[in-house]
Design a protein around this motif. Structure first.
Motif, PDB file in Angstrom:
ATOM      1  N   THR A 168      41.242  29.513  45.294  1.00 35.02           N
ATOM      2  CA  THR A 168      41.862  29.541  43.970  1.00 35.02           C
ATOM      3  C   THR A 168      42.250  30.967  43.599  1.00 35.02           C
TER       4      THR A 168
ATOM      5  N   ILE B 215      44.259  37.347  42.934  1.00 42.14           N
ATOM      6  CA  ILE B 215      43.102  38.109  42.452  1.00 42.14           C
ATOM      7  C   ILE B 215      42.252  38.557  43.640  1.00 42.14           C
TER       8      ILE B 215
ATOM      9  N   LYS C 171      35.004  36.867  39.810  1.00 42.36           N
ATOM     10  CA  LYS C 171      35.726  37.837  38.980  1.00 42.36           C
ATOM     11  C   LYS C 171      34.734  38.788  38.297  1.00 42.36           C
TER      12      LYS C 171
ATOM     13  N   ILE D 250      33.547  41.382  40.763  1.00 45.29           N
ATOM     14  CA  ILE D 250      34.551  42.437  40.967  1.00 45.29           C
ATOM     15  C   ILE D 250      34.507  43.442  39.814  1.00 45.29           C
ATOM     16  N   ARG D 251      34.449  42.877  38.593  1.00 42.32           N
ATOM     17  CA  ARG D 251      34.447  43.718  37.393  1.00 42.32           C
ATOM     18  C   ARG D 251      33.182  44.572  37.338  1.00 42.32           C
TER      19      ARG D 251
ATOM     20  N   LEU E  68      46.034  33.089  43.031  1.00 42.96           N
ATOM     21  CA  LEU E  68      46.363  33.850  41.827  1.00 42.96           C
ATOM     22  C   LEU E  68      46.505  35.351  42.126  1.00 42.96           C
TER      23      LEU E  68
ATOM     24  N   GLN F 187      40.515  49.760  35.123  1.00 44.42           N
ATOM     25  CA  GLN F 187      40.038  50.505  36.280  1.00 44.42           C
ATOM     26  C   GLN F 187      40.003  52.020  36.108  1.00 44.42           C
TER      27      GLN F 187
ATOM     28  N   PHE G  26      42.247  39.284  33.273  1.00 43.30           N
ATOM     29  CA  PHE G  26      41.323  39.861  34.250  1.00 43.30           C
ATOM     30  C   PHE G  26      41.684  41.308  34.553  1.00 43.30           C
ATOM     31  N   ARG G  27      42.983  41.547  34.771  1.00 39.77           N
ATOM     32  CA  ARG G  27      43.429  42.903  35.057  1.00 39.77           C
ATOM     33  C   ARG G  27      43.087  43.831  33.897  1.00 39.77           C
TER      34      ARG G  27
ATOM     35  N   LEU H 261      46.635  41.666  42.184  1.00 36.24           N
ATOM     36  CA  LEU H 261      46.745  41.334  40.756  1.00 36.24           C
ATOM     37  C   LEU H 261      48.214  41.372  40.330  1.00 36.24           C
TER      38      LEU H 261
ATOM     39  N   LEU I 159      35.214  47.161  41.471  1.00 39.52           N
ATOM     40  CA  LEU I 159      36.076  47.102  42.653  1.00 39.52           C
ATOM     41  C   LEU I 159      37.546  47.135  42.243  1.00 39.52           C
ATOM     42  N   THR I 160      38.365  47.788  43.042  1.00 43.56           N
ATOM     43  CA  THR I 160      39.794  47.855  42.748  1.00 43.56           C
ATOM     44  C   THR I 160      40.592  47.238  43.902  1.00 43.56           C
TER      45      THR I 160
ATOM     46  N   SER J 257      40.677  43.447  31.799  1.00 47.90           N
ATOM     47  CA  SER J 257      39.235  43.627  31.663  1.00 47.90           C
ATOM     48  C   SER J 257      38.702  44.626  32.694  1.00 47.90           C
ATOM     49  N   LEU J 258      39.446  44.822  33.772  1.00 48.18           N
ATOM     50  CA  LEU J 258      38.992  45.750  34.806  1.00 48.18           C
ATOM     51  C   LEU J 258      39.038  47.183  34.298  1.00 48.18           C
TER      52      LEU J 258
ATOM     53  N   GLY K 243      45.370  35.939  35.057  1.00 47.47           N
ATOM     54  CA  GLY K 243      45.454  37.135  35.889  1.00 47.47           C
ATOM     55  C   GLY K 243      45.515  38.409  35.064  1.00 47.47           C
TER      56      GLY K 243
ATOM     57  N   ARG L  63      44.419  21.772  45.275  1.00 48.40           N
ATOM     58  CA  ARG L  63      43.624  22.766  44.535  1.00 48.40           C
ATOM     59  C   ARG L  63      44.448  24.009  44.235  1.00 48.40           C
ATOM     60  N   THR L  64      45.205  24.460  45.246  1.00 46.72           N
ATOM     61  CA  THR L  64      46.056  25.632  45.037  1.00 46.72           C
ATOM     62  C   THR L  64      47.075  25.356  43.936  1.00 46.72           C
TER      63      THR L  64
ATOM     64  N   SER M 261      45.588  25.381  40.491  1.00 49.69           N
ATOM     65  CA  SER M 261      45.296  26.692  39.917  1.00 49.69           C
ATOM     66  C   SER M 261      46.568  27.363  39.415  1.00 49.69           C
ATOM     67  N   LEU M 262      47.726  26.871  39.864  1.00 50.94           N
ATOM     68  CA  LEU M 262      49.003  27.406  39.388  1.00 50.94           C
ATOM     69  C   LEU M 262      49.613  26.540  38.276  1.00 50.94           C
TER      70      LEU M 262
END
Lengths: 247, 247
Positions: A66, A72, A29, A32-33, A70, B103, B97-98, A86, A37-38, B100-101, B94, B65-66, B69-70
């Motif tokens: 993972t 991501i 993550k 990406i930040r 999500l 964009q 993170f979005r 996202l 990257l978008t 923080s981007l 999520g 694992r999947t 993460s949910l």
């Protein structure tokens, strides 16, 4: 890659050992930040990520899985890994599952989802009224006409209903609200059949409420829109209350 | 050609594995549902799941694992796998993170999160007013007093603010709304420092708005509560608009 080797060497053995797939996911993550990257842009290959982040291939794979669950990142098999959409897909998946559990034998989750949908629909009244004031919306009216025909034939009109709500909110400047409304619509539409709620006798009034919502918005009347929103949800609310009373 | 063939072979093997892991995750969800398991209850061991579902150990591991993460399952290392909290943690992760981007160089995500918080807070006005009418709430008042002291000292009062909103909504019969409000509070609180938004000059009025929200609810006045909610968010809204104008 000399640069990457240098970076990897900086990580001590100990911190490398402590790299869990969780922190690798955080590191990806961060990548990406930091690289700006978008959505849809490619990430480095698995091999490159191992080098850049100084972690094992299995950690990278696990972290990618993972992050994929999500939304991501998105893995396009045979092509590579890309920044994901996202989206709120993980939220929908989790809530539909929770709704399907129906743990306490009630329609609790559906009633909760309904309340969230109502709050969101009421919360955008001012913005929608400002947008629709003085307009005419034949595409939306046509959807209501289709819903009416289906409803009178005793058929479901979920497809038209979903499209109506999607189109109605399309002018909103708020992607998150639009995504949340769509997500909860989807949860709602998936959970209702699981619970076997009988078709509401007064479902026709839900159809008419769509027309009233449009009337109010085209008149620029946010308050009338809110009243129509409440009428729109009333038949399902009643059906749930009925089901709860009978349960 | 040899290289491409190898690639194709890896691809099909990989997509088969992915398909299996996805459907194994669905199968585990089905197991939880069919056995009426609830949050915190143990799942069968990995070996038992392989047998029951008729899939390989690696598929079960990947699916677990999947689902972890949910927050649909929770792995307690050394103990086993349990049904997870079905929380909104993946949503928070999520969205933070979005946010923080950032964009497009704007404060778009934060403004969107703010609008969702406002809609949810306004949407529960009637229920809260009905609950709080005629009560006195010294614990909530004490939190406002602490916020006021921190704010006047130029300090952050995020901890008290979070606690205030959590406690205020605690009587709500709607777990989902409470979780969403908490989730968006968390997104909000995590995103603000990332964006380096300057401290709002009028932040003291946010503190006072908490008192006004309580006054309104104790008076059973849903509309006055909604006005106070809007005043509560005004300083941050202004700060974002300012930042957008300067950006």
């Amino acid at each position: 890659m000399a640069e990457a080797d240098k970076g990897a060497a900086v990580l001590s053995q100990d911190s490398r050992r402590r790299q869990t797939s969780w922190s690798t996911a955080e590191a990806i993550k961060g990548y990406i930040r930091d690289h700006g990257l978008t959505s849809g842009e490619p990430l480095p290959t698995e091999t490159e990520l191992c080098e850049v982040l100084g972690v094992s291939r299995s950690s990278v794979r696990e972290a990618i899985r993972t992050l994929a669950s999500l939304d991501i990142v998105q893995v396009r098999h045979g092509y590579g890994t890309y920044v994901g959409g996202l989206s709120l897909a993980p939220l929908v998946s989790g809530l539909v599952f929770r709704g399907s559990l129906n743990q306490d034998g009630t329609f609790g989750t559906l009633r909760e989802v309904l309340q969230v949908r109502i709050a969101l629909d009421l919360g955008v009244a001012d913005e929608l009224a400002a947008h629709y004031r003085g307009t005419t919306n034949s595409a939306l009216r046509a959807l209501v006409t289709q819903m009416r025909a289906h409803s009178r034939a005793g058929e479901s009109f979920a497809a038209q209903d979903g499209e109506f709500h999607r189109q109605l909110l399309a002018p909103l400047d708020n992607t998150l609200v639009r995504q949340l409304v769509a997500a909860f619509w989807e949860v709602h539409t998936n959970v209702v059949p699981m619970l076997g709620i009988p078709r509401a006798a007064d479902i026709d009034s839900t159809v008419e409420a769509h027309d009233e919502m449009l009337d109010a918005l085209e008149a620029g009347d946010a308050e009338a829109y809110q009243q129509a929103v409440l009428r729109h949800y009333a038949p399902l609310r009643n059906a749930i209350d009925q089901a709860l009373a009978n349960g």
